[in-house]
Design a protein around this motif. Structure first.
Motif, PDB file in Angstrom:
ATOM      1  N   GLY A   1       0.817  -1.233  -0.113  1.00 37.71           N
ATOM      2  CA  GLY A   1      -0.037  -0.059   0.171  1.00 37.71           C
ATOM      3  C   GLY A   1       0.839   1.151  -0.109  1.00 37.71           C
ATOM      4  N   ASN A   2       0.758   2.053   1.016  1.00 35.25           N
ATOM      5  CA  ASN A   2       1.585   3.234   1.189  1.00 35.25           C
ATOM      6  C   ASN A   2       2.422   3.186   2.124  1.00 35.25           C
ATOM      7  N   HIS A   3       2.636   2.012   2.752  1.00 32.67           N
ATOM      8  CA  HIS A   3       3.621   1.890   3.957  1.00 32.67           C
ATOM      9  C   HIS A   3       4.708   0.964   3.691  1.00 32.67           C
ATOM     10  N   ILE A   4       5.953   1.420   4.252  1.00 35.34           N
ATOM     11  CA  ILE A   4       7.322   0.754   4.070  1.00 35.34           C
ATOM     12  C   ILE A   4       7.520  -0.678   4.845  1.00 35.34           C
ATOM     13  N   VAL A   5       7.571  -1.589   4.023  1.00 34.39           N
ATOM     14  CA  VAL A   5       7.828  -3.047   4.686  1.00 34.39           C
ATOM     15  C   VAL A   5       9.191  -3.560   4.542  1.00 34.39           C
ATOM     16  N   GLY A   6       9.841  -2.722   3.503  1.00 37.33           N
ATOM     17  CA  GLY A   6      11.113  -3.575   3.437  1.00 37.33           C
ATOM     18  C   GLY A   6      12.006  -2.452   2.482  1.00 37.33           C
ATOM     19  N   VAL A   7      13.057  -3.075   1.945  1.00 33.17           N
ATOM     20  CA  VAL A   7      14.173  -2.351   0.991  1.00 33.17           C
ATOM     21  C   VAL A   7      14.766  -3.262   0.128  1.00 33.17           C
ATOM     22  N   ASN A   8      14.612  -2.883  -1.085  1.00 36.89           N
ATOM     23  CA  ASN A   8      15.068  -3.607  -2.451  1.00 36.89           C
ATOM     24  C   ASN A   8      16.964  -3.813  -1.705  1.00 36.89           C
ATOM     25  N   CYS A   9      17.278  -4.963  -1.975  1.00 34.48           N
ATOM     26  CA  CYS A   9      18.712  -5.313  -1.699  1.00 34.48           C
ATOM     27  C   CYS A   9      19.450  -6.045  -3.125  1.00 34.48           C
ATOM     28  N   SER A  10      18.868  -6.980  -3.553  1.00 26.10           N
ATOM     29  CA  SER A  10      19.545  -7.865  -4.797  1.00 26.10           C
ATOM     30  C   SER A  10      18.625  -8.433  -5.347  1.00 26.10           C
ATOM     31  N   SER A  11      19.138  -9.029  -6.733  1.00 26.94           N
ATOM     32  CA  SER A  11      18.282  -9.869  -7.524  1.00 26.94           C
ATOM     33  C   SER A  11      19.156 -10.716  -8.450  1.00 26.94           C
TER      34      SER A  11
END
Length: 272
Positions: free
Chosen positions: A215-225
Motif C-alpha cells: 500500500g503506502n507503507h514501508i515494509v522493506g528495502v530492495n537489496c539484490s536480484s
C-alpha cells in the motif's frame, strides 16, 4: 543441491505464485502517494537517487534512498554507501526541489546494520523556505510494524533509468515496479545472508535501497536480484525494514536515539 538447481527450484515456486499476481516487467509511471501526514505527494518527494563521485572525477549512478523523517532522515541498502567494506564519503543524494530542479546534497552520516544489508542516515544541512525562511520539511513515508507476509502485493519506487553527465546534471525519472512476496527466509540466502524475503518484483541496477511498499507503507528495502533472461520470472530479495528500528541515531545535538524511540515519541509515523 547446486546453485543452478536451487535457482530453478525457486523459479518454479515463483512461477506458481505468479499465476495469481503478475509482476510488472516494465516500469510503471508512478502515481501520487500519501505521505506520513496523509498529504498527496509525488514519488520524487519521498525518494531520491544516490550517486558517487569516482576517482576518475566523474559521477556514477548507485541506487535509491527514501525518507522516513521529514528533517532528512533516510533509509537505504547498506551496500549503496559502502565500497570494499568501508563507508564511502563520496556518495551524494540528488534531492528534488520541484519544477525539474535538483540539489546535490551531502550525506551527513550513515549508520549501517552490522549484519544486514540496510542502514539509516541523515542528509546534511537544512532547506529553508525562500519566503518564510523556515525549515522546509520533506514528505516522508510511514513505517509498518507488521512484517511482510507471503502473497502480499508489493511495489517499489526506484531510479534505474537515471542518467548523469560529468557536471552532475542529468535526468532522474522515478519508476514503479510491482510484484508479490514469494517466500520468507529467516536465515537469509546465499544471495542475501540476512533475514529476507524472496519476491517476483523486477529489480534493476539503481533500484537497490528503494522502498518496498505494501500500500503506502514501508515494509522493506530492495537489496539484490538475479540477472535472468527476458522470458524468466524475476527473482529479487528484500530486507525487512524492522531491522533498522533499533540502530543508534545521533541528532544534531549529539543525542543518541533510535527509530523505535522516535516512533514511540511521535516523531516518526508508523502503522501497525
Amino acid at each position: 543441491m547446486g546453485k543452478r538447481s536451487k535457482r530453478r527450484k525457486l523459479q518454479k515456486k515463483i512461477q506458481r505464485r505468479a499465476r495469481l499476481v503478475h509482476p510488472s516487467r516494465k516500469p510503471i509511471k508512478p502515481s501520487s502517494y500519501k505521505d506520513s501526514e496523509g498529504n498527496i505527494v509525488s514519488p520524487i518527494e519521498l525518494t531520491f537517487p544516490i550517486i558517487r563521485y569516482t576517482e576518475q572525477a566523474q559521477f556514477e549512478a548507485i541506487g535509491t534512498g527514501f525518507f522516513f523523517h521529514p528533517a532528512g532522515g533516510f533509509i537505504t541498502a547498506k551496500h549503496n554507501l559502502f565500497t570494499n567494506g568501508k563507508y564511502d564519503e563520496n556518495c551524494f543524494a540528488i534531492h528534488s526541489v520541484g519544477k525539474g530542479q535538483h540539489l546535490v546534497r551531502k550525506i551527513q552520516y550513515f549508520e549501517p546494520h552490522p549484519n544486514a544489508d540496510i542502514g539509516v542516515g541523515m542528509l546534511r544541512g537544512q532547506l529553508l523556505d525562500s519566503q518564510t525562511h523556515q525549515m522546509h520539511l520533506r514528505a516522508s513515508l510511514s513505517l509498518s510494524l507488521t512484517p511482510p507476509q507471503v502473497e502480499d502485493d508489493i511495489s517499489t519506487l526506484a531510479y534505474p533509468r537515471m542518467k548523469i553527465r560529468k557536471e552532475k546534471f542529468g535526468k532522474f525519472p522515478c519508476d514503479r515496479y510491482t510484484g508479490v512476496i514469494i517466500e520468507h527466509r529467516p536465515d537469509g540466502t546465499a544471495k542475501l545472508p540476512n533475514e529476507c524475503y524472496v519476491t517476483n518484483m523486477q529489480m534493476q541496477s539503481g533500484s537497490s535501497g528503494g522502498p518496498v511498499l505494501r500500500g503506502n507503507h514501508i515494509v522493506g528495502v530492495n537489496c539484490s536480484s538475479f540477472e535472468l533472461g527476458m522470458e524468466d520470472e524475476p527473482i529479487s530479495f528484500i530486507t525487512p525494514v524492522h531491522l533498522v528500528f533499533d540502530l543508534p541515531l545521533t541528532d544534531s545535538d549529539g543525542h543518541i536515539t533510535t527509530i523505535r524511540e522516535l516512533m514511540n515519541s511521535g516523531h516518526v509515523h508508523f502503522v501497525k
